[in-house]
Write an enzyme that holds these catalytic residues in place. Structure first.
Site, short mmCIF file in Angstrom:
data_model
loop_
_atom_site.label_atom_id
_atom_site.label_comp_id
_atom_site.label_asym_id
_atom_site.label_seq_id
_atom_site.Cartn_x
_atom_site.Cartn_y
_atom_site.Cartn_z
N SER A 179 0.85 -1.18 0.00
CA SER A 179 0.00 0.00 0.00
C SER A 179 0.89 1.24 0.00
O SER A 179 1.68 1.42 -0.90
CB SER A 179 -0.96 -0.03 1.19
OG SER A 179 -1.87 1.06 1.13
N THR A 180 0.81 2.09 1.03
CA THR A 180 1.56 3.33 1.06
C THR A 180 3.07 3.07 0.92
O THR A 180 3.64 2.30 1.70
CB THR A 180 1.31 4.08 2.39
OG1 THR A 180 -0.09 4.12 2.64
CG2 THR A 180 1.87 5.49 2.32
N HIS A 205 -2.64 -0.95 -3.51
CA HIS A 205 -3.83 -0.12 -3.33
C HIS A 205 -3.73 1.11 -4.22
O HIS A 205 -2.99 2.05 -3.92
CB HIS A 205 -3.96 0.32 -1.87
CG HIS A 205 -4.23 -0.81 -0.92
ND1 HIS A 205 -3.97 -0.73 0.43
CD2 HIS A 205 -4.75 -2.05 -1.13
CE1 HIS A 205 -4.31 -1.87 1.01
NE2 HIS A 205 -4.79 -2.68 0.08
N MET A 298 -0.06 1.19 4.89
CA MET A 298 -0.86 1.62 6.02
C MET A 298 -1.99 0.62 6.26
O MET A 298 -2.58 0.12 5.31
CB MET A 298 -1.43 3.01 5.71
CG MET A 298 -2.41 3.57 6.70
SD MET A 298 -2.94 5.23 6.19
CE MET A 298 -3.79 4.88 4.64
N ASP A 301 -4.52 -4.63 5.93
CA ASP A 301 -4.89 -5.48 4.79
C ASP A 301 -3.75 -6.45 4.47
O ASP A 301 -2.59 -6.05 4.37
CB ASP A 301 -5.21 -4.62 3.57
CG ASP A 301 -5.76 -5.44 2.42
OD1 ASP A 301 -6.41 -6.48 2.68
OD2 ASP A 301 -5.54 -5.04 1.26
#
Length: 365
Positions: A179-180, A205, A298, A301
């Site tokens: 993600s991030t 993401h 972040m 997930d």
């Protein structure tokens, strides 16, 4: 602690909307708004914000030019606010290369019901950015198809062959979630791998349109072929399949191989695509033939899905805290006991290769 935010956008309407949604959080405060980077430069000096939100297309100075100078002279957490266009997505990827922590598409004013979800997302991203580990970046981002892209045809390409037997190339799968900070992390992992690899399935993401640009960018930089996954297509060795921004990606065993499946179903862990969807499918369909990797990001997930993979006998790897932009997803995976090993980002690709070359399977827990 209140996080101080400076909003930089040439649209008065956007500055007003962003200020409203950010100020609605008790721990966030917009300390200033700037219509362009020239004004922002002076406000950074006087207001000393913790986080910047930055538009890309602005008068007097382009957002990317400003970001490059900012990260060179006064590095600070930046969240890009991007238009949902092909140009906007490509520019956003360049911004992430230059050191921006994260990005968010501009909200659609014709969808009032989506403003609350947007408020939650931007506030979460600002909080994560404030605590992010800033990464050193090159002074200029390479173009999507610019010089430096690896030729897959060149025998001189370092690491062009893995020496893996055909059976491993066909039977094994590598599953990666991020993600991030994940766009740069995935790029580093894939660029460290040779062309001769088992199929790789990826979830990052990102919204639709951004995933298409991301896949194209990776395809121009890696020895592996990289593409957006399509529903029903067979997973082939030497190819990495990125979940499109509009659908969950899962894997299904079919005969002697594997097939990609897409589903435009409800978000999982507030995400679509979700890492957990891919990892849970791999646990049931790939079992001990899988290698699961969870990178910077972040939230949580992927943690439960990776735990399911671990219990099914797959080997699981988590990125370590020191090399993560945001140590959220790998930390959650570690806390639930989903990881077999924790390694620095620069070593992830080599650890995947080592497991494949050793041919070991851990077996079910």
């Amino acid at each position: 602690m209140t996080i101080k935010v400076l909003v930089v956008d040439d649209s008065a309407l956007m500055r007003s909307l962003l200020s409203e949604v950010i100020n609605s959080a008790p721990d966030l405060e917009v300390v200033g708004v700037a219509p362009d980077p020239i004004a922002a430069r002076e406000m950074i000096k006087t207001l000393n914000p913790d986080v910047l939100t930055l538009d890309i297309e602005m008068p007097r100075m382009d957002g990317l030019d400003f970001l490059e100078r900012l990260m060179r002279l006064r590095p600070m957490p930046v969240v890009m606010i991007s238009s949902l266009t092909k140009h906007g997505s490509e520019a956003t990827l360049q911004a992430l290369e230059l050191g921006a922590v994260d990005f968010l598409p501009k909200p659609r004013f014709d969808l009032p019901s989506g403003i609350e979800a947007y408020r939650i997302e931007i506030c979460d991203k600002i909080r994560a950015a404030c605590g992010a580990r800033l990464q050193s970046r090159p002074s200029a981002a390479p173009s999507l198809s610019g010089a430096g892209a690896v030729s897959r045809e060149s025998p001189a390409a370092a690491g062009g062959t893995s020496g893996l037997p055909e059976k491993i190339l066909q039977e094994r799968l590598v599953l990666i979630g991020a993600s991030t900070g994940g766009t740069e992390a995935i790029k580093e992992v894939l660029c460290s791998l040779p062309a001769q690899m088992p199929g790789i399935l990826l979830v990052q993401h990102m919204p639709e349109m951004f995933t298409a640009s991301f896949a194209k960018r990776l395809d121009g930089l890696c020895r592996l072929r990289v593409k957006e996954a399509e529903h029903g297509e067979r997973v082939m060795p030497g190819t990495a399949y990125l979940a499109p921004g509009h659908s969950h990606l899962s894997v299904r065993r079919s005969g002697g191989g594997y097939v990609c499946e897409l589903a435009n179903s409800e978000p999982v862990n507030r995400h679509r695509p979700a890492v957990d969807v891919l990892f849970h499918s791999a646990a049931s369909q790939v079992g001990a033939n899988g290698i699961g990797v969870i990178l910077t990001g972040m939230g949580k997930d992927g943690a439960q899905g990776l735990l399911a993979m671990h219990k099914a006998g797959a080997w699981t790897i988590g990125q370590d805290q020191d090399s993560c932009v945001v140590y959220g997803m790998p930390r959650e995976a570690a806390s639930v006991g989903a990881l077999d090993e924790v390694v620095s980002l620069k070593d992830v690709g080599q650890r995947v290769l080592a497991r494949l070359r050793g041919g070991e399977r851990r077996g079910k827990v």
